[in-house]
Motif scaffolding. Sequence first.
Motif, PDB file in Angstrom:
ATOM      1  N   UNK A 125       0.833  -1.205   0.000  1.00 15.18           N
ATOM      2  CA  UNK A 125       0.000   0.000   0.000  1.00 15.18           C
ATOM      3  C   UNK A 125       0.869   1.257   0.000  1.00 15.18           C
ATOM      4  N   UNK A 126       1.941   1.260   0.777  1.00 14.41           N
ATOM      5  CA  UNK A 126       2.842   2.419   0.799  1.00 14.41           C
ATOM      6  C   UNK A 126       3.482   2.630  -0.568  1.00 14.41           C
ATOM      7  N   UNK A 127       3.948   1.553  -1.200  1.00 16.39           N
ATOM      8  CA  UNK A 127       4.601   1.706  -2.499  1.00 16.39           C
ATOM      9  C   UNK A 127       3.599   1.905  -3.626  1.00 16.39           C
ATOM     10  N   UNK A 128       2.305   1.684  -3.377  1.00 15.00           N
ATOM     11  CA  UNK A 128       1.274   2.107  -4.328  1.00 15.00           C
ATOM     12  C   UNK A 128       1.195   3.630  -4.372  1.00 15.00           C
ATOM     13  N   UNK A 129       1.264   4.236  -3.207  1.00 11.52           N
ATOM     14  CA  UNK A 129       1.120   5.693  -3.102  1.00 11.52           C
ATOM     15  C   UNK A 129       2.438   6.440  -3.348  1.00 11.52           C
ATOM     16  N   UNK A 130       3.570   5.811  -3.055  1.00  9.95           N
ATOM     17  CA  UNK A 130       4.873   6.467  -3.196  1.00  9.95           C
ATOM     18  C   UNK A 130       5.661   5.803  -4.317  1.00  9.95           C
ATOM     19  N   UNK A 131       6.065   6.609  -5.286  1.00  8.71           N
ATOM     20  CA  UNK A 131       6.746   6.076  -6.457  1.00  8.71           C
ATOM     21  C   UNK A 131       7.994   6.888  -6.752  1.00  8.71           C
ATOM     22  N   UNK A 132       8.961   6.247  -7.408  1.00  8.99           N
ATOM     23  CA  UNK A 132      10.127   6.978  -7.857  1.00  8.99           C
ATOM     24  C   UNK A 132      10.902   7.641  -6.738  1.00  8.99           C
ATOM     25  N   UNK A 133      10.819   8.965  -6.668  1.00  9.23           N
ATOM     26  CA  UNK A 133      11.707   9.749  -5.804  1.00  9.23           C
ATOM     27  C   UNK A 133      11.376   9.687  -4.322  1.00  9.23           C
ATOM     28  N   UNK A 134      10.240   9.123  -3.927  1.00  6.90           N
ATOM     29  CA  UNK A 134       9.913   9.032  -2.495  1.00  6.90           C
ATOM     30  C   UNK A 134       9.740   7.596  -2.016  1.00  6.90           C
ATOM     31  N   UNK A 135       9.905   6.632  -2.882  1.00 11.50           N
ATOM     32  CA  UNK A 135       9.557   5.248  -2.531  1.00 11.50           C
ATOM     33  C   UNK A 135      10.441   4.667  -1.441  1.00 11.50           C
TER      34      UNK A 135
END
Length: 410
Positions: A125-135
């Motif tokens: 769920x966290x990596x669904x919302x955070x991609x690329x530069x914030x993952x």
Amino acid sequence: MNEQGAKPWYPWLLVGLLWLVAFLNYLDRILITTMRDPIVSEFSLTDAQFGLLTSVFLWSYGVFSPLGGYLADKYSRRNVIIFSVAVWSAATAWTGYVSSFEELVAARIVMGMSEAFYIPAGLALITDYHRGRTRSLATGIHFSGLYAGLALGGIGGYIAELWGWRYGFHVFGFFGCLYAVVLLFTLRDHKEVTAPDVPAHKAATVGFMDAVKTLVGERSYRVLLFYFVVLGIANWLIYAWLPTFLREQFSLGLGEAGISATLYPQIGSFIGVLLGGIWADRWFKANRKSRIWVMVIGFTVGAPFLMLMSWTSLFLLAIVALFFFGMARGFSDANLMPVVRQVVDGRYAATAYGVLNFLSTIAGGLMVYAGGALKDADVDLSVIYIVAACLLLVATWSLMLVNVKKGDPR
């Protein structure tokens, strides 16, 4: 609103909400390791039997991790998380009421089964919302909650000395049940949880065995499996028996040994996930394998510190060594799930982490029990820790064989 329809601040609110879940996840499971003496005394246990309490937790945790990940991929990450928190918190409270060793084992099994559903769903769920530069940073901040739980788990020794070992299980178990209600009103699934250009409804048609076959068919994923299995063996051998090692090696009291075994390495890990997350995210712009390299650098430096901790007779030097070993683990934890998302189809993200957990914790559980048996046979824990450090180095260097997919860093 961002492109997925969520308010701009919600991805970070989500990290905060799940930070506390992660904190409870590890606090509840680790409490028992810092309460060894009163529990062994009350139930007249051998070291092998006490090790079995952690082993059965890990075995049940491992067996149910792939199922938890698959359900999170197929249905709802949010609902899986809430279910997990509610059930494991109830099992924690139950632990404080057990009247026999067999019932204690049963409570640990239920806790392991229910906790297994959280990590794959939460990280996905966290990596669904955070991609690329914030993952990596978002994943790292979440893992800092796990470290906080491990660190404060050391208070279990003090709780046992002041109020009895059952008291902590009552307090944290009931609090977790209440927090599950809070999550019911605050967690939201991401609207798009599948791979690029794959409609969400198609993910529901993927069967569990098909997902597993697809995952293990990827060579890079098999390398991640090897790495995570060795990491699980080393971590659980280290953390399950570290309070006992420090107490015997440096003649510490129960409370001091418990807090030393959890606080200092977790401070290092806390710093490591933040530094490792920021470093990998920034380096990612120039090198798509940045997250892998951060993991490799971490344990290449950190594993020798575990050897130093095993050799030294100076308590202060052992604490310094634990701090740097903890930093290495932080580098790994901040980047493993982001690497998984670069290697596997996004439709199987939670399942992929669940399968990793399955093999890692089954192996780790076996080694925790073996550690107790070896200790009963008068094998020094320092020898076991040195072997674990050597295995970690081999597994870490194998990560250089991982290839990441081109395109979107999901």
